[in-house]
Design an enzyme around this catalytic site. Sequence first.
Site, PDB file in Angstrom:
ATOM      1  N   GLU A 155     -17.749 -23.430 -13.399  1.00 38.71           N
ATOM      2  CA  GLU A 155     -18.326 -24.348 -14.508  1.00 38.71           C
ATOM      3  C   GLU A 155     -18.668 -22.818 -15.645  1.00 38.71           C
ATOM      4  O   GLU A 155     -19.415 -23.154 -16.040  1.00 38.71           O
ATOM      5  CB  GLU A 155     -20.061 -24.437 -14.073  1.00 38.71           C
ATOM      6  N   GLU A 262     -16.632 -29.561  -3.955  1.00 40.63           N
ATOM      7  CA  GLU A 262     -17.345 -29.593  -2.873  1.00 40.63           C
ATOM      8  C   GLU A 262     -18.421 -30.774  -2.848  1.00 40.63           C
ATOM      9  O   GLU A 262     -19.622 -30.480  -3.232  1.00 40.63           O
ATOM     10  CB  GLU A 262     -18.934 -28.760  -4.435  1.00 40.63           C
TER      11      GLU A 262
END
Length: 358
Positions: A155, A262
């Site tokens: 991220e 994920e």
Amino acid sequence: MKLRYILITPFLLFGCSWLPPEDEFIDVDSLHTISNFPIGSAVRFVPFKDDPALQRLQKHHFDSYTAGNDMKMNSIMPEEGVYDFSLIDAILAYTQETDQRLFGHNLIWHSSTPSWVKEKAQKDPEWLSDFMKRYIYTYVGRYRGAVHGWDVVNEGLRTKGGGYREDSIWYEVLGSRYIEQSFHYAHEADPEAVLFYNDFNTERDLEKFNFMIDMVEDFIKRGVPISGIGFQMHIRMDIPNEVIASTLRRAADTGLQIHLSEVDIIFNHHDDTRGGGVQKLTTLTPKMEQAQAQKYYELALMYQKLIPADQQYGITLWGFNDRDTWIRPFFGIQDWPTIYDERLQPKPALYGFLKGLR
Ligand code: G3I
């Protein structure tokens, strides 16, 4: 070994052959056994290690293990100077006993950077640069040859749109170069490890996706040792398949490994912030379950069709039951994003996913 489950309610959907028969008992195929690529799950080792039912399912279905939290910086180094690898050693032993791939999530993530690191970095930028190098060398070096791949940077881009994430101590102090530097250090520490850049919403936010692809292609051009792109793929029922497909296709063009890292599929909405859930639907109906099965099916199919076999690093589910999903506590909503329900019973989503993998 096959597991047997009692079907509480028969699943009925016209024309959907992946739904289980209306028997009282069914055999549930193992996800990883029928898949041509690794199938992973993210779990938190505590309480997983003391949960035999969950372990039974995890061993049955998965051949790749991602630590939900245990491999993050704030778990390993809550205090300055103290590395605590004890949990990771236990996880590694578990994955070796059960013949699973251990995937490292993650090395550098703004959100799991301990506060003592942030405080020190603000006072001494050079220290941060040196710390990052030592941390990656120590950590990746310790598990050289044992951890198969890493989310090196997680991220690193803004939540929405193009651009680097500015609310990150790493970016604030070191600028965007910390990203490529992390890849260099990880590669030096373990030249065989598969190294990923991992982020969320890149399957739907095209501005963010394009920025990521430009960054990745620039890395490739300049010899930064990146080997893969991780799509977190926390998706919602109404994210169009066409958009997901276009980003997967384009990502595959880079020639890198592609990891759906994920996966979960929610019904409700949120604004990507803690507590930012919008409870639109309060009850999970059979119709919603069937629609979710279809979405899991389509996602598995898209991955296989669009990603060449030698770039399929695998599909990892972020928690695989609705009891333990991060969605509920994080966004403060009730949702049902996974393939097993709260009682660890299989949902139609499991059969959709199985069918897609087959
Ligand atoms: O274990 C403590 C518990 O003792 C305490 O009572 C409770 C009170 O808040 O907190 C518990 O720790 C929480 C931990 O999850 C275990 O549930 C932390 O507060 C919470 O911050 C932590 O959240 C995790 C989050 O990353 C931050 O590390 C989520 O479980 C985890 O699912 C989530 O995972 C991230 C990926 O790493 C990156 N992509 C997004 C994904 C979902 O947010």
